[in-house]
Design a protein around this motif. Sequence first.
Motif, mmCIF file in Angstrom:
data_model
loop_
_atom_site.group_PDB
_atom_site.id
_atom_site.type_symbol
_atom_site.label_atom_id
_atom_site.label_comp_id
_atom_site.label_asym_id
_atom_site.label_seq_id
_atom_site.Cartn_x
_atom_site.Cartn_y
_atom_site.Cartn_z
ATOM 1 N N ARG A 78 54.817 53.227 44.826
ATOM 2 C CA ARG A 78 55.306 54.205 45.807
ATOM 3 C C ARG A 78 56.213 53.547 46.836
ATOM 4 O O ARG A 78 57.102 54.194 47.401
ATOM 5 N N ALA A 79 55.991 52.253 47.094
ATOM 6 C CA ALA A 79 56.840 51.522 48.043
ATOM 7 C C ALA A 79 58.153 51.079 47.410
ATOM 8 O O ALA A 79 59.062 50.653 48.126
ATOM 9 N N GLY A 80 58.239 51.140 46.085
ATOM 10 C CA GLY A 80 59.480 50.779 45.402
ATOM 11 C C GLY A 80 59.505 49.384 44.809
ATOM 12 O O GLY A 80 60.550 48.940 44.339
ATOM 13 N N LEU A 81 58.353 48.677 44.820
ATOM 14 C CA LEU A 81 58.299 47.336 44.249
ATOM 15 C C LEU A 81 58.055 47.414 42.746
ATOM 16 O O LEU A 81 57.469 48.383 42.241
ATOM 17 N N ARG A 82 58.463 46.379 42.033
ATOM 18 C CA ARG A 82 58.033 46.221 40.659
ATOM 19 C C ARG A 82 56.638 45.598 40.688
ATOM 20 O O ARG A 82 56.261 44.946 41.667
ATOM 21 N N VAL A 83 55.873 45.789 39.613
ATOM 22 C CA VAL A 83 54.450 45.448 39.675
ATOM 23 C C VAL A 83 54.009 44.646 38.458
ATOM 24 O O VAL A 83 54.266 45.032 37.312
ATOM 25 N N LEU A 84 53.323 43.537 38.751
ATOM 26 C CA LEU A 84 52.603 42.773 37.741
ATOM 27 C C LEU A 84 51.121 43.044 37.925
ATOM 28 O O LEU A 84 50.561 42.777 38.990
ATOM 29 N N GLY A 85 50.457 43.595 36.915
ATOM 30 C CA GLY A 85 49.021 43.789 36.949
ATOM 31 C C GLY A 85 48.315 42.597 36.332
ATOM 32 O O GLY A 85 48.810 42.020 35.357
ATOM 33 N N VAL A 86 47.175 42.210 36.908
ATOM 34 C CA VAL A 86 46.423 41.070 36.379
ATOM 35 C C VAL A 86 44.942 41.428 36.284
ATOM 36 O O VAL A 86 44.439 42.251 37.038
ATOM 37 N N GLY A 87 44.267 40.759 35.343
ATOM 38 C CA GLY A 87 42.841 40.991 35.160
ATOM 39 C C GLY A 87 42.589 41.963 34.024
ATOM 40 O O GLY A 87 43.507 42.334 33.283
ATOM 41 N N PRO A 88 41.348 42.401 33.862
ATOM 42 C CA PRO A 88 41.030 43.377 32.820
ATOM 43 C C PRO A 88 41.816 44.670 33.038
ATOM 44 O O PRO A 88 41.879 45.178 34.147
ATOM 45 N N GLN A 89 42.411 45.173 31.974
ATOM 46 C CA GLN A 89 43.153 46.421 32.109
ATOM 47 C C GLN A 89 42.202 47.571 32.392
ATOM 48 O O GLN A 89 41.190 47.720 31.713
ATOM 49 N N PRO A 90 42.514 48.398 33.396
ATOM 50 C CA PRO A 90 41.665 49.562 33.681
ATOM 51 C C PRO A 90 41.657 50.517 32.498
ATOM 52 O O PRO A 90 42.636 50.592 31.743
ATOM 53 N N PRO A 91 40.574 51.244 32.324
ATOM 54 C CA PRO A 91 40.522 52.214 31.227
ATOM 55 C C PRO A 91 41.504 53.354 31.456
ATOM 56 O O PRO A 91 41.933 53.616 32.581
ATOM 57 N N GLY A 92 41.848 54.031 30.379
ATOM 58 C CA GLY A 92 42.798 55.128 30.493
ATOM 59 C C GLY A 92 44.221 54.600 30.488
ATOM 60 O O GLY A 92 44.485 53.454 30.142
ATOM 61 N N GLY A 93 45.130 55.430 30.908
ATOM 62 C CA GLY A 93 46.539 55.045 30.858
ATOM 63 C C GLY A 93 47.101 54.537 32.164
ATOM 64 O O GLY A 93 48.314 54.363 32.297
ATOM 65 N N GLY A 94 46.240 54.280 33.158
ATOM 66 C CA GLY A 94 46.741 53.891 34.474
ATOM 67 C C GLY A 94 47.500 52.590 34.498
ATOM 68 O O GLY A 94 48.390 52.392 35.336
ATOM 69 N N ALA A 95 47.171 51.680 33.580
ATOM 70 C CA ALA A 95 47.829 50.372 33.580
ATOM 71 C C ALA A 95 49.314 50.479 33.290
ATOM 72 O O ALA A 95 50.079 49.548 33.576
ATOM 73 N N THR A 96 49.759 51.600 32.735
ATOM 74 C CA THR A 96 51.183 51.754 32.443
ATOM 75 C C THR A 96 52.005 51.875 33.721
ATOM 76 O O THR A 96 53.229 51.799 33.665
ATOM 77 N N GLY A 97 51.351 52.044 34.850
ATOM 78 C CA GLY A 97 52.077 52.054 36.117
ATOM 79 C C GLY A 97 52.637 50.703 36.483
ATOM 80 O O GLY A 97 53.543 50.600 37.312
ATOM 81 N N ALA A 98 52.105 49.632 35.889
ATOM 82 C CA ALA A 98 52.628 48.283 36.106
ATOM 83 C C ALA A 98 53.715 47.981 35.077
ATOM 84 O O ALA A 98 53.681 48.485 33.953
ATOM 85 N N ASP A 99 54.671 47.152 35.470
ATOM 86 C CA ASP A 99 55.720 46.746 34.531
ATOM 87 C C ASP A 99 55.153 45.864 33.433
ATOM 88 O O ASP A 99 55.656 45.863 32.304
ATOM 89 N N LEU A 100 54.127 45.099 33.762
ATOM 90 C CA LEU A 100 53.505 44.174 32.823
ATOM 91 C C LEU A 100 52.070 43.968 33.275
ATOM 92 O O LEU A 100 51.803 43.930 34.476
ATOM 93 N N TRP A 101 51.142 43.865 32.317
ATOM 94 C CA TRP A 101 49.751 43.573 32.656
ATOM 95 C C TRP A 101 49.316 42.340 31.881
ATOM 96 O O TRP A 101 49.449 42.305 30.654
ATOM 97 N N LEU A 102 48.839 41.317 32.609
ATOM 98 C CA LEU A 102 48.384 40.077 31.993
ATOM 99 C C LEU A 102 46.901 39.870 32.291
ATOM 100 O O LEU A 102 46.395 40.355 33.302
ATOM 101 N N PRO A 103 46.206 39.113 31.446
ATOM 102 C CA PRO A 103 44.762 38.956 31.639
ATOM 103 C C PRO A 103 44.377 38.149 32.869
ATOM 104 O O PRO A 103 43.281 38.312 33.399
ATOM 105 N N ALA A 104 45.256 37.267 33.346
ATOM 106 C CA ALA A 104 44.924 36.429 34.509
ATOM 107 C C ALA A 104 46.190 35.765 35.025
ATOM 108 O O ALA A 104 47.235 35.749 34.358
ATOM 109 N N LEU A 105 46.089 35.208 36.226
ATOM 110 C CA LEU A 105 47.236 34.519 36.826
ATOM 111 C C LEU A 105 47.534 33.183 36.162
ATOM 112 O O LEU A 105 48.575 32.582 36.426
#
Length: 237
Positions: free
Chosen positions: A188-215
Amino acid sequence: MSATDDHLLNWSPEAVVFDCDGTLMDSERHWQEARSRAFREHGLQPPPGFAEQALGLHYEDCGRLMAQSVHKPELIEDLTAALLDHFLALVTEEPVTMPGAARLVRLLSGRLPLAVASNCPRVVVEGSLERAGLSAHFRYIVVPDPGDRVRPKPHPDVYAVAARLCGVPPHRALAVEDSLTGVEAARRAGLRVLGVGPQPPGGGATGADLWLPALDAPELLAWAQAPDGPRGRQDPG
């Protein structure tokens, strides 16, 4: 690696803004235990699925949700106070960084501005980063502040303010998040997003540009230390 992955990791942001709980610091387990203790203190049991509902919430919103979930609205203030007290005790006893967090922060530090945007109280964020030896790497820490009209996630305020303080347009900054609440705020702020950790259930993880298991994912560390990797203006403003 998918085309989306490749696109993000070939991009060079001008600032990186990290969430704290569950992203830099392994403190979500402390919040979970603090919630359990606060419930027990009042002779209550959390309803099924409560941990997932509470993930990423500001502690005041969490206290409100706790009271509402057990149909005890009169306990909002008491449960909120107990939640924060128990969490502060737990995180002080055992501050632990998430896998790869310290290395990634140190690789990026000095190459571009780094900030933290968190729903936690400032004393918690500053204390955790200090004990972890990471505080010197962050130029700014942004937390909710009613006086400055900075609302908690999922509102975009903490990320919008962090990007502004770093001196970059939001679309030139990267947010690093572990929760859907945080992903929504950064988006909502306009940033691009890297998600980390276990992917949340459902389709919410698609809100991130990329989701990785850990840093400490190899492709992320390779991106952070590549000569043509992330780099930004060194004197923002």
